[in-house]
Scaffold this motif. Structure first.
Motif: not given
Length: 818
Positions: A92-97
């Motif tokens: 999910e953090l990768a998606r936000r990135a």
């Protein structure tokens, strides 16, 4: 299962776009189609006004969006390295990135991001290790899926790269990687397969290298049969830059776009091959259809609604870069609660890397942030006045670096008569002009010389060294004296040597702190007639006076002795980790190991911050109180470091790759023999190879400490493949835990790893609170590739499902029958 409204809506929109694509394709003649499949310059495809197609713009990532100008005067947000993103274990953090990067791409007029890199960490010597995620294909696929989903949710395409087995840099243009079908399927293809299935990328980039005798830009089996056939990939396939070698071979092999241009194996050469009966126009149509589909998706084909008509809500780039960094930091050692620092602690900050931070890796991943927060900057802002001292200690830079601090430069362009035809900005000593990216009024036809000129104001007194990175004729003048006036050459065949090669020292000058001097580096532009694209690249480089290393270490020791805690920042350099070459050692450069040992002997409360994108050896690891791995932490790395050291946030990372001494690493071969690199290890890389050799690494895959403690209370398997793990925060502060689930056959089997990562979940809990992690075990975790039947085989039998904190710290288990 009933079809959902959103599914029907997406299907209808896709059908509408396909109709526009087919109509546009029908209007194009052969020459236009062939032209569309070739780069018109370094980064773009041509516009075709006759069908309402605008020019498609691509740009490098993966930690930022450079745009079409490779220069520091066009700044970009710089996120932490891909190894750091993987260390968060948070898709999910990768998606936000990815959402942020889509925002950056739109700001710079970019339609397709040349990222992410999902090659595996086969060997710790891989030079581009920092640009890929992990040694584990499952973790790589999960992080990569999040990243692709985020970028494309912003209406910007991705090109998942480098397809496939581009796991080292040595002889990358020519190496023939010999990889078994099983290793390809279970390891190297697996992240690509997962991302195609989970995130539906709009593009794939094929690699320079050859796999089992066929270069990847012509690999019909892997591209057409596997990627498009078995997996159903419907996006476009672009070559890595200058990777395409054959017109008919590339077309037959499934390559859609040959980059860069204007001279490529496609374009006029492709149209001529069709007319000569050497190439099939129907295959040209297939490639054009895929390019037009991409154009429709990103909104540059008239009549087609883009997939994302309105971009997502704006993202604060600096805040997200800081969050990713601290969530990625891996605390691998913390004796007697050395971290976080207690209020009022007097800190001695040591190391050249604390002042001049390495925030990103070298090569095409390089972007230029508007600001960089070093560890010294971050701790100065976070700690009370009078509690922080700084000493240089040791400098990892054994070579010259691009001229930067203290330099005020401009680029003066002249024609053959010496007349000035244009002046460009030069925020540092690096010139990288590609295609038409030239100062106003300057053209390649007229340009004869480029002079980097201006002043340098030293920050130290002594002997300063100046040098040159680049190929061709140069004239270097410092303070009125010409020190070099000749040509630099190379015996390497990498076309990007001017960008990635080593700087050459050419001058020394005695200078005084604070007293500016004039500097000038003039380059005679001589582009070969057969060059496929026009590029001007060279750098003015500099190295500060080199003081006696023992004296510097002695000063650091005195500072450490006078402080409550010593924080030593050690680092690699862009001559250690970069695109274009592999590493020959994993030792820290310079006298940094000596610095750490000396400081640790003087102060038992020594904390070491390791600023590297890839594993390095830590021979002093048992001599220090704490070790924090910060990777290449991006532009906000120093601020994130202050957050973690002072305890306002805990370090959230877990190792995505095993760390251990090079001499004990199971897989180290990255140099081809007679043009071939054999993957003799088969499916045993990373933690599975370490387990096979029974050699304990320094720090195992998945390892990482926080600022609280966790107890694993139970593991329950429901519905056959759903693991439910109950964990409790038994510490004194709130925290986040990465619950890792491994699957191990109960009967030893020499042909497959002892265990594999099968899933993971992130949970949060306050002090004393319990929570449950739910992990679905995928079918693929129970399968291996059968080379006799060319298919996946479900391996029935008894398995241990093991949940814990790392590959070696497994806390609770359950047995299941598959």
């Amino acid at each position: 299962m009933a079809e959902t409204r959103s599914t029907r809506s997406a299907t209808t929109a896709d059908e509408a776009r396909e109709a526009v694509v087919e109509a546009a394709l029908g209007k194009l003649d052969l020459d236009a189609k062939a032209r569309l499949l070739a780069g018109q310059d370094m980064w773009t495809l041509p516009a075709l006004p006759e069908i309402g197609l605008r020019s498609l713009v691509m740009s490098d990532g993966p930690i930022g969006v450079r745009g079409v100008r490779w220069t520091a005067d066009d700044p970009s947000v710089a996120l932490p390295s891909p190894t750091a993103l993987a260390a968060t274990w948070d898709p999910e953090l990768a998606r936000r990135a990815g959402v942020l990067l889509a925002q950056e791409a739109r700001r710079k007029g970019v339609h397709v991001l040349l990222a992410p890199t999902v090659n595996l960490h086969r060997s710790p010597l891989g030079g581009r290790h920092f640009e890929a995620y992990s040694e584990d294909p499952y973790l790589t696929g999960e992080i990569g899926s999040g990243y692709v989903t985020g970028v494309q949710s912003g209406g910007v395409g991705t090109t998942v790269k480098h397809f496939v087995a581009n796991d080292a840099e040595t002889d990358r243009f020519t190496v023939n990687n010999l990889v078994s079908e099983r290793a390809l399927r279970e390891l190297y293809l697996a992240p690509f397969e997962a991302i195609v299935a989970n995130a539906h990328p709009w593009g794939i980039m094929t690699a320079y290298n050859t796999v089992n005798g066929t270069t990847m830009t012509e690999h019909h089996y892997l591209v057409n049969d596997v990627l498009r056939g078995e997996w159903g990939f419907d996006g476009f396939n672009v070559s890595d830059w200058m990777a395409a070698r054959s017109t008919t071979g590339a077309l037959t092999g499934g390559l859609d776009v040959a980059m860069p241009g204007p001279v490529t194996v496609y374009g006029e050469a492709l149209a001529a091959a069709v007319r000569a009966g050497e190439a099939d126009e129907s295959k040209v149509d297939e490639a054009v259809r895929r390019v037009l589909r991409l154009a429709a998706r990103v909104g540059i084909l008239e009549g087609a609604d883009p997939v994302v008509p309105e971009p997502p809500a704006p993202v604060d780039g600096e805040a997200l870069a800081r969050e990713i960094a601290r969530r990625a930091f891996v605390l691998v050692r913390n004796e007697a609660g050395a971290l976080p620092l207690r209020p009022g602690t007097e800190v001695a900050l040591l190391g050249a890397a604390a002042r001049d931070a390495r925030v990103l890796g070298g090569g095409s991943a390089t972007v230029f942030p508007a600001r960089t927060v070093s560890p010294l900057d971050g701790l100065t802002a976070a700690l009370p006045d009078g509690t922080l001292t700084y000493a240089l200690g040791a400098d990892p830079n054994e070579e010259l670096a691009v001229a930067d601090k203290g330099f005020t430069l401009r680029a003066v362009c002249r024609d053959a008569t010496g007349t000035v035809i244009g002046i460009g900005s030069a925020p540092n000593g690096q010139i990288q002009w590609m295609g038409s990216d030239l100062p106003d009024g300057v053209t390649h036809d007229v340009l004869h010389t480029v002079e980097l000129t201006g002043t340098f104001t030293p920050r130290t007194t002594g002997t300063h060294t100046f040098g040159i990175k680049g190929l061709g004729a140069f004239k270097l003048t410092v303070d009125g004296t010409t020190h070099f006036d000749a040509a630099q050459t190379t015996d390497k065949d990498d076309p990007f040597e001017a960008f990635f090669g080593a700087p050459v020292p050419r001058a020394q000058a005695e200078l005084t702190e604070g007293e500016p001097v004039e500097v000038s580096l003039t380059h005679v532009v001589a582009l070969p007639a057969d060059i496929p694209f026009k590029v001007i690249g060279f750098s003015l480089c500099h190295q500060e006076p080199q003081r006696d290393a023992d004296e510097l270490i002695a000063e650091a020791v005195e500072a450490a002795r006078a402080a409550d805690t010593a924080v030593v920042v050690v680092a690699t350099t862009d001559r250690v980790e970069s695109e274009g070459f592999d590493r020959t050692t994993t030792r820290l450069p310079g006298r940094q190991d000596d610095l750490v040992r000396a400081v640790a002997a003087a102060n038992p409360h020594t904390v070491v911050v390791v600023n590297s994108g890839s594993p390095v050896e830590l021979p002093w690891r048992d001599e220090v109180a704490a070790i924090l791995l910060t990777w290449f932490p991006g532009q906000e790395g120093g601020a994130a470091l202050a957050d973690v050291l002072t305890g306002t946030h805990e370090p959230g990372g877990r190792l995505p790759t095993t760390w251990g001494p090079l001499q004990e690493a199971p897989v180290t071969q990255v140099t081809p023999a007679n043009g071939e690199l054999t993957y003799d290890e088969g499916v045993f890389i990373g933690y599975s190879a370490w387990e096979k050799t029974s050699t304990p690494p320094s720090y195992p895959f998945g390892h990482g400490l926080g600022y609280t403690d966790w107890t694993y209370e139970s593991l329950e398997i429901t519905a056959g493949t759903t693991a439910k793990i109950r964990v409790r925060n038994t510490g004194e502060r709130a925290g986040r835990e990465v619950v890792q689930v491994y699957l191990a056959p109960t009967t030893p089997d020499t042909d497959r790893p002892a265990r594999r990562l099968a899933g993971f979940a992130l949970v949060e809990a306050g002090p004393g609170e319990a929570t449950e992690a739910v992990v679905e075990l995928p079918r693929r975790a129970f399968e291996t590739w059968d080379e006799k039947t060319d298919s996946w085989t479900y391996r029935r039998g008894s398995y241990e499902v093991e949940a814990g904190r790392s590959i070696t710290d497994r806390r609770v288990t359950a047995t299941i029958q598959a």
